[in-house]
Design a protein around this motif. Structure first.
Motif, PDB file in Angstrom:
ATOM      1  N   THR A 146       0.799  -1.247   0.000  1.00  0.00           N
ATOM      2  CA  THR A 146       0.000   0.000   0.000  1.00  0.00           C
ATOM      3  C   THR A 146       0.828   1.292   0.000  1.00  0.00           C
ATOM      4  OG1 THR A 146      -0.398   0.320   2.383  1.00  0.00           O
ATOM      5  CG2 THR A 146      -1.899  -1.170   1.211  1.00  0.00           C
ATOM      6  N   SER A 147       2.174   1.165  -0.006  1.00  0.00           N
ATOM      7  CA  SER A 147       2.991   2.387  -0.159  1.00  0.00           C
ATOM      8  C   SER A 147       3.398   2.478  -1.618  1.00  0.00           C
ATOM      9  CB  SER A 147       4.255   2.306   0.699  1.00  0.00           C
ATOM     10  OG  SER A 147       5.214   3.253   0.221  1.00  0.00           O
ATOM     11  N   CYS A 148       3.540   3.697  -2.125  1.00  0.00           N
ATOM     12  CA  CYS A 148       3.971   3.834  -3.525  1.00  0.00           C
ATOM     13  C   CYS A 148       5.486   3.983  -3.585  1.00  0.00           C
ATOM     14  CB  CYS A 148       3.249   4.987  -4.202  1.00  0.00           C
ATOM     15  SG  CYS A 148       3.405   6.506  -3.301  1.00  0.00           S
ATOM     16  N   GLY A 149       6.162   3.635  -2.500  1.00  0.00           N
ATOM     17  CA  GLY A 149       7.616   3.555  -2.529  1.00  0.00           C
ATOM     18  C   GLY A 149       8.325   4.796  -2.010  1.00  0.00           C
ATOM     19  N   LYS A 150       9.601   4.912  -2.403  1.00  0.00           N
ATOM     20  CA  LYS A 150      10.441   6.039  -1.974  1.00  0.00           C
ATOM     21  C   LYS A 150      10.764   6.901  -3.193  1.00  0.00           C
ATOM     22  CE  LYS A 150      12.787   3.461   1.710  1.00  0.00           C
ATOM     23  NZ  LYS A 150      14.080   3.165   2.337  1.00  0.00           N
ATOM     24  N   GLU A 151      11.081   8.174  -2.932  1.00  0.00           N
ATOM     25  CA  GLU A 151      11.416   9.072  -4.044  1.00  0.00           C
ATOM     26  C   GLU A 151      12.643   8.554  -4.797  1.00  0.00           C
ATOM     27  OE1 GLU A 151      14.024  12.201  -1.347  1.00  0.00           O
ATOM     28  OE2 GLU A 151      11.849  12.390  -1.379  1.00  0.00           O
ATOM     29  N   ASP A 158      -2.416  15.576  -4.266  1.00  0.00           N
ATOM     30  CA  ASP A 158      -2.637  14.309  -3.552  1.00  0.00           C
ATOM     31  C   ASP A 158      -2.335  14.486  -2.077  1.00  0.00           C
ATOM     32  OD1 ASP A 158      -3.311  12.497  -5.691  1.00  0.00           O
ATOM     33  OD2 ASP A 158      -1.250  12.730  -6.386  1.00  0.00           O
ATOM     34  N   LEU A 159      -3.106  13.810  -1.257  1.00  0.00           N
ATOM     35  CA  LEU A 159      -2.859  13.813   0.188  1.00  0.00           C
ATOM     36  C   LEU A 159      -2.082  12.560   0.549  1.00  0.00           C
ATOM     37  CD1 LEU A 159      -6.405  14.889   1.382  1.00  0.00           C
ATOM     38  CD2 LEU A 159      -4.316  16.240   1.572  1.00  0.00           C
ATOM     39  N   GLY A 160      -1.127  12.720   1.453  1.00  0.00           N
ATOM     40  CA  GLY A 160      -0.367  11.545   1.840  1.00  0.00           C
ATOM     41  C   GLY A 160       0.559  11.833   2.997  1.00  0.00           C
ATOM     42  N   LYS A 161       1.331  10.796   3.338  1.00  0.00           N
ATOM     43  CA  LYS A 161       2.265  10.940   4.463  1.00  0.00           C
ATOM     44  C   LYS A 161       3.544  10.176   4.132  1.00  0.00           C
ATOM     45  CE  LYS A 161       0.225   6.932   6.713  1.00  0.00           C
ATOM     46  NZ  LYS A 161      -0.666   6.403   7.698  1.00  0.00           N
ATOM     47  N   PHE A 172       9.109   5.834   3.214  1.00  0.00           N
ATOM     48  CA  PHE A 172       8.063   5.311   2.323  1.00  0.00           C
ATOM     49  C   PHE A 172       6.885   6.286   2.285  1.00  0.00           C
ATOM     50  CE2 PHE A 172      10.304   1.364   3.305  1.00  0.00           C
ATOM     51  CZ  PHE A 172      10.368   0.782   2.041  1.00  0.00           C
ATOM     52  N   ILE A 173       6.381   6.518   1.080  1.00  0.00           N
ATOM     53  CA  ILE A 173       5.285   7.473   0.920  1.00  0.00           C
ATOM     54  C   ILE A 173       3.978   6.715   0.720  1.00  0.00           C
ATOM     55  CG2 ILE A 173       4.374   9.274  -0.621  1.00  0.00           C
ATOM     56  CD1 ILE A 173       7.306  10.254  -0.821  1.00  0.00           C
ATOM     57  N   TYR A 174       2.942   7.172   1.399  1.00  0.00           N
ATOM     58  CA  TYR A 174       1.611   6.568   1.308  1.00  0.00           C
ATOM     59  C   TYR A 174       0.633   7.638   0.833  1.00  0.00           C
ATOM     60  CZ  TYR A 174       3.543   2.797   4.175  1.00  0.00           C
ATOM     61  OH  TYR A 174       4.305   1.743   4.648  1.00  0.00           O
TER      62      TYR A 174
END
Length: 557
Positions: free
Chosen positions: A314-319, A370-373, A379-381
């Motif tokens: 469910t995370s779209c990974g790291k930059e 987009d909202l996220g953390k 890791f970005i969600y």
């Protein structure tokens, strides 16, 4: 010159908008059918000086209309020295291509990507994803998404040129069901599937699984349990390969991969729209980790990537290396707007300086909407889109996607779900049933999919068509859907996040119906407009009249 893509599914009006907006002077069409769209609007395009048709022979002669051969012949008299001069005069910060955002909110905007954007980004992305140079071992990819979309353009054109990958072009009807045939033939080493593609493969596999023998089903269930547990352990840093996993790989996983053409694929990706945890876990249980990427047209495609040694469900990974991320105005839970910086950030929107200033702030941060953390490990969600948030009459902010996913998971007959209720007293939901797609026309039929029919039979319903379920308000199906929704409501964060009413639509969402964008992403404003009367009915007998006009205006903003 610079290239601009127009979707093959665009109406003549939508083609006119793009061609006029970018002052196109040469239009290139594939065939007679696409040519007809241009001929309808040509009189309104003063800049156009030539139209070229490349895919089939011309059926008619017209001034300034060229066949592919006639067009190539025009270059016969141009000396190579002139071409070389033009190539050498280009600068890295000049615009190389325009990508029109699909306009899920308002009119499409022309995203200007520079030569630097399109040489730096594929190199950074390819290195982050450990793609191999062709001199070492050639990567194979399958191209099936429209090349006017940023994801396809970056992977199928720029990445493939940068790394020397071999590209297989799928049939034009790939998204209507032939993609798996192409995958089986090409057997790619890297593959990006939009969420709808992974969902369709999952549905097909489940319906095939349902027809297998009891023993086969038991073995598959055992293997999926082993696959999920082992992969989750690897995700958390363990490295051992248990014996039962080796056995399951031999008995099940290898066969599954072969069946869908992914037996050589070490890099399976998803992106371009949100994917549900259920689908990710389904593939993980079959030892097919699907790595999530995230970005936008305005960031030349990718910003974050997931890789085997660094991924979280469910995370779209790291930059990517060379990119920076800012969580703008985070709340108590650390959730804020995701902003990007780096050499992948676009030049601006063509002829829309005000919109460009809205997107890129004074400090150079691109605001994604987009909202996220971001967690402690980087890791970005993504938790939702600012524009998609439903704000109820009581002022509660509701992100729709998690609720929609929960309903689809709780009720296997549901294909699409869309939550409504902006500025209204309560939430309601539009539902569609899983129906078979006509392979010829790509149109959605009325017949339920085998998986949906099996579900009906289990509940004691004889329905085989969506219309039968709806017209009779099927005595087995309707209560089952209500039970699934009640189950989802039990887990709701608050009363405001509960679904109070729902309706089943006669037809599933589709690209041709206008509800889905070219990468199968839900176009909420279009759905709200199309089913305005049905949505109004939800709120007609509520104490205060609420109209979808409010909901629509909010979606447009």
């Amino acid at each position: 010159g610079l290239g601009v893509g127009i979707y093959t599914t665009n109406s003549p009006e939508a083609c006119h908008y793009v061609a006029e907006n970018c002052s196109a002077n040469i239009l290139v069409v594939e065939n007679h059918a696409q040519l007809q769209k241009i001929l309808q609007i040509e009189h309104k395009l003063p800049h156009v000086k030539a139209v070229i048709q490349y895919g089939e022979e011309l059926k008619e002669k017209r001034p300034n209309l060229y066949s592919w051969k006639e067009f190539l012949d025009l270059g016969e008299d141009v000396p190579d020295s002139q071409l070389r001069e033009i190539i050498e005069s280009q600068k890295p910060n000049q615009c190389c291509t325009l990508i029109y955002t699909s306009g899920t909110t308002g009119q499409p905007k022309g995203v200007m990507l520079s030569h630097d954007n399109l040489t730096w980004t594929p190199l950074a992305a390819g290195r982050s994803l450990s793609l191999l140079e062709a001199t070492e071992k050639q990567e194979l990819v399958v191209s099936y998404l429209p090349l006017s979309h940023v994801a396809a353009q970056i992977i199928d054109i720029w990445l493939s040129i940068t790394f020397g990958a071999q590209v297989f072009f799928a049939q034009p009807d790939a998204l209507k069901g032939t993609l798996v045939d192409t995958l089986r033939e090409a057997r790619p080493t890297a593959f990006l599937g939009v969420p709808r593609v992974w969902e369709k493969i999952e549905e097909k596999m489940k319906s095939v699984g349902a027809k297998s023998s009891t023993l086969q089903r038991k073995v598959a269930t055992w293997a999926k349990g082993v696959g999920l547990q082992t992969n989750l352990k690897w995700m958390n840093g363990y490295s051992d390969v248990p014996m039962n996993f080796r056995l399951a790989r031999h008995l099940v996983y290898k066969k599954v991969r072969r069946a869908i053409g992914l037996d050589r694929c070490t890099k399976c990706f998803t992106g371009a729209a949100p994917i549900s945890r259920e689908t990710l876990e389904f593939f993980l249980s079959l030892n097919i980790p699907v790595y999530e990427l995230y970005g936008m047209s305005e960031s030349s495609g990718p910003h974050t990537v997931s890789v085997p040694q660094a991924f979280r469900l469910t995370s779209c990974g790291k930059e990517m290396a060379g990119c920076r991320t800012l969580i703008h105005k985070p709340d108590a839970d650390g959730i804020g707007e995701i902003c990007f910086a780096g050499r992948h950030v676009f030049m601006g929107y063509l002829n829309m300086e005000d919109k460009t200033r809205e997107a890129i702030d004074e400090e150079g941060w691109l605001h994604s909407g987009d909202l996220g953390k971001c967690d402690k490990d980087g890791f970005i969600y993504i938790t939702g889109r600012i524009k998609e948030l439903i704000i109820t009459a009581g002022g509660e902010n509701v992100p729709p996607v998690p609720i929609e996913d929960a309903v689809k998971e709780a009720c296997p007959i549901i294909s699409n779900a869309m939550l409504v209720g902006d500025k209204a007293k309560f939430l309601a939901m539009l539902l569609t049933l899983k129906c078979v797609v006509n392979a010829e026309s790509g149109e959605l039929g009325d017949d339920l999919t085998p998986e949906a029919i099996e579900y009906c039979q289990k509940l004691g319903s004889k329905a085989t068509k969506a219309s039968e379920v709806i017209s009779s308000k099927d005595k087995a199906i309707y209560p089952a859907i209500q039970a699934a929704i009640s189950e989802v409501n039990k887990r709701a964060v608050s009363n405001a996040q509960k679904i109070q009413k729902w309706v089943i639509l006669e037809k599933d969402f589709s690209v041709s119906g206008g509800e889905l964008g070219p990468t199968m992403k839900l176009k909420r404003p279009a759905v709200a407009q199309k089913y305005k009367d049905l949505i109004d009915e939800f709120y007609a007998d509520a104490n205060t009249p609420t109209t979808t006009e409010n909901a629509l205006s909010a979606l447009r903003q």
